[in-house]
Design a protein around this motif. Sequence first.
Motif, mmCIF file in Angstrom:
data_model
loop_
_atom_site.group_PDB
_atom_site.id
_atom_site.type_symbol
_atom_site.label_atom_id
_atom_site.label_comp_id
_atom_site.label_asym_id
_atom_site.label_seq_id
_atom_site.Cartn_x
_atom_site.Cartn_y
_atom_site.Cartn_z
ATOM 1 N N ILE A 142 0.861 -1.319 -0.238
ATOM 2 C CA ILE A 142 -0.055 0.089 0.141
ATOM 3 C C ILE A 142 0.941 1.287 -0.128
ATOM 4 O O ILE A 142 1.734 1.462 0.896
ATOM 5 N N PRO A 143 0.560 2.174 -0.904
ATOM 6 C CA PRO A 143 1.685 3.420 -1.163
ATOM 7 C C PRO A 143 1.470 4.288 0.021
ATOM 8 O O PRO A 143 2.518 4.894 0.642
ATOM 9 N N TYR A 144 0.082 4.465 0.596
ATOM 10 C CA TYR A 144 0.123 5.382 1.797
ATOM 11 C C TYR A 144 0.254 4.529 3.255
ATOM 12 O O TYR A 144 -0.607 3.568 3.673
ATOM 13 N N LYS A 145 1.353 4.632 3.663
ATOM 14 C CA LYS A 145 1.984 3.612 4.775
ATOM 15 C C LYS A 145 1.745 4.468 6.260
ATOM 16 O O LYS A 145 2.322 3.887 7.436
ATOM 17 N N GLN A 146 1.202 5.844 6.365
ATOM 18 C CA GLN A 146 1.456 6.322 7.414
ATOM 19 C C GLN A 146 0.832 5.765 8.754
ATOM 20 O O GLN A 146 1.166 5.638 9.553
ATOM 21 N N ILE A 147 -0.215 5.007 8.690
ATOM 22 C CA ILE A 147 -1.204 4.472 9.447
ATOM 23 C C ILE A 147 -0.553 3.481 10.167
ATOM 24 O O ILE A 147 -0.453 3.147 11.370
ATOM 25 N N PHE A 148 0.577 2.727 9.359
ATOM 26 C CA PHE A 148 1.377 1.431 9.810
ATOM 27 C C PHE A 148 2.377 2.000 10.782
ATOM 28 O O PHE A 148 2.852 1.147 11.609
ATOM 29 N N ASN A 149 3.001 3.250 10.653
ATOM 30 C CA ASN A 149 3.672 3.936 11.711
ATOM 31 C C ASN A 149 3.296 3.914 12.870
ATOM 32 O O ASN A 149 4.168 4.129 13.959
ATOM 33 N N PHE A 150 1.981 4.057 13.136
ATOM 34 C CA PHE A 150 1.243 4.081 14.657
ATOM 35 C C PHE A 150 1.126 2.829 15.303
ATOM 36 O O PHE A 150 0.771 2.684 16.380
ATOM 37 N N TYR A 151 1.297 1.866 14.538
ATOM 38 C CA TYR A 151 0.902 0.433 15.109
ATOM 39 C C TYR A 151 2.217 0.012 16.080
ATOM 40 O O TYR A 151 3.109 0.130 15.814
ATOM 41 N N THR A 152 1.723 -0.468 17.351
ATOM 42 C CA THR A 152 2.736 -1.222 18.171
ATOM 43 C C THR A 152 1.990 -2.191 18.895
ATOM 44 O O THR A 152 0.570 -1.896 18.840
ATOM 45 N N PRO A 153 2.599 -3.251 19.360
ATOM 46 C CA PRO A 153 1.785 -4.347 19.935
ATOM 47 C C PRO A 153 1.149 -3.630 21.132
ATOM 48 O O PRO A 153 -0.034 -3.992 21.532
ATOM 49 N N PHE A 154 1.681 -2.686 22.179
ATOM 50 C CA PHE A 154 0.811 -2.108 23.350
ATOM 51 C C PHE A 154 -0.363 -1.303 22.757
ATOM 52 O O PHE A 154 -1.175 -1.239 23.280
ATOM 53 N N ALA A 155 -0.176 -0.448 21.495
ATOM 54 C CA ALA A 155 -1.179 0.324 21.147
ATOM 55 C C ALA A 155 -2.174 -0.545 20.802
ATOM 56 O O ALA A 155 -3.486 -0.435 21.009
ATOM 57 N N PHE A 156 -2.108 -1.907 20.170
ATOM 58 C CA PHE A 156 -2.970 -2.738 19.680
ATOM 59 C C PHE A 156 -3.721 -3.330 20.780
ATOM 60 O O PHE A 156 -4.889 -3.202 20.824
ATOM 61 N N ASN A 157 -3.096 -3.672 21.874
ATOM 62 C CA ASN A 157 -3.654 -4.032 22.970
ATOM 63 C C ASN A 157 -4.600 -3.133 23.693
ATOM 64 O O ASN A 157 -5.669 -3.497 24.338
ATOM 65 N N VAL A 158 -3.901 -1.966 23.949
ATOM 66 C CA VAL A 158 -4.859 -0.779 24.542
ATOM 67 C C VAL A 158 -6.021 -0.635 23.632
ATOM 68 O O VAL A 158 -7.181 -0.514 24.496
ATOM 69 N N ILE A 159 -5.845 -0.598 22.335
ATOM 70 C CA ILE A 159 -7.071 -0.245 21.839
ATOM 71 C C ILE A 159 -8.194 -1.447 21.760
ATOM 72 O O ILE A 159 -9.367 -1.046 21.943
ATOM 73 N N VAL A 160 -7.783 -2.566 21.674
ATOM 74 C CA VAL A 160 -8.576 -3.725 21.946
ATOM 75 C C VAL A 160 -9.378 -3.566 23.296
ATOM 76 O O VAL A 160 -10.387 -3.962 23.381
ATOM 77 N N MET A 161 -8.666 -3.262 24.362
ATOM 78 C CA MET A 161 -9.204 -3.230 25.653
ATOM 79 C C MET A 161 -10.271 -2.127 25.499
ATOM 80 O O MET A 161 -11.228 -2.057 26.105
ATOM 81 N N GLU A 162 -9.750 -0.975 25.104
ATOM 82 C CA GLU A 162 -10.889 0.185 24.918
ATOM 83 C C GLU A 162 -12.132 -0.178 24.050
ATOM 84 O O GLU A 162 -13.217 0.152 24.367
ATOM 85 N N GLN A 163 -11.993 -0.879 22.951
ATOM 86 C CA GLN A 163 -13.122 -1.355 22.271
ATOM 87 C C GLN A 163 -14.163 -2.400 23.146
ATOM 88 O O GLN A 163 -15.191 -2.199 23.133
ATOM 89 N N LEU A 164 -13.575 -3.123 23.661
ATOM 90 C CA LEU A 164 -14.098 -4.066 24.586
ATOM 91 C C LEU A 164 -14.858 -3.286 25.668
ATOM 92 O O LEU A 164 -15.984 -3.631 26.048
ATOM 93 N N LEU A 165 -14.390 -2.347 26.271
ATOM 94 C CA LEU A 165 -15.092 -1.675 27.455
ATOM 95 C C LEU A 165 -16.120 -0.682 26.921
ATOM 96 O O LEU A 165 -17.137 -0.422 27.496
ATOM 97 N N LEU A 166 -15.847 -0.206 25.370
ATOM 98 C CA LEU A 166 -17.151 0.517 24.938
ATOM 99 C C LEU A 166 -18.145 -0.462 24.427
ATOM 100 O O LEU A 166 -19.354 -0.177 24.709
ATOM 101 N N LEU A 167 -17.871 -1.675 24.346
ATOM 102 C CA LEU A 167 -19.143 -2.697 23.863
ATOM 103 C C LEU A 167 -19.810 -2.865 25.197
ATOM 104 O O LEU A 167 -21.070 -2.928 25.459
ATOM 105 N N LEU A 168 -18.874 -2.941 26.169
ATOM 106 C CA LEU A 168 -19.471 -3.503 27.509
ATOM 107 C C LEU A 168 -20.486 -2.421 28.091
ATOM 108 O O LEU A 168 -21.565 -2.678 28.605
#
Length: 134
Positions: free
Chosen positions: A13-39
């Motif tokens: 993908i030519p537009y790669k900026q979003i992939f610079n934001f990815y870290t395993p920690f960020a991924f885990n925090v966001i999954v937790m945030e999504q779960l909390l919003l769902l609950l």
Amino acid sequence: MDTIFCQKISLQIPYKQIFNFYTPFAFNVIVMEQLLLLLITLYLSYQFNNYTIYTTIVIAYIYHVFGHLIQTIVIRKYVPGLLTGIFTSLFSLFCLKNNVPINLYWYSFITLSLILVNLIVSFMVLHKKNLKLR
């Protein structure tokens, strides 16, 4: 596994900026945030005895499983969440049956769009917080 996906897809993908934001920690925090919003949504739905928004979230979740399927096809390796996503989606579809008005399926695309915007903003916020901590 998600890191491998991000690395492989960023090469295609030519537009790669979003992939610079990815870290395993960020991924885990966001999954937790999504779960909390769902609950929270489930709790409010229960309190007000109105499950319309929650139903659109469940349908949007079913749509999101296709994203895991596409990721698996693109990288030609198993992507975490695919199998559990398929099983829980089938269970959700079984529970929903024909009890859902057709317009909720269309509204769920709006819900899915809001979820995706939330994910992108969350990654960006966590990325900025991570830069300040360095």
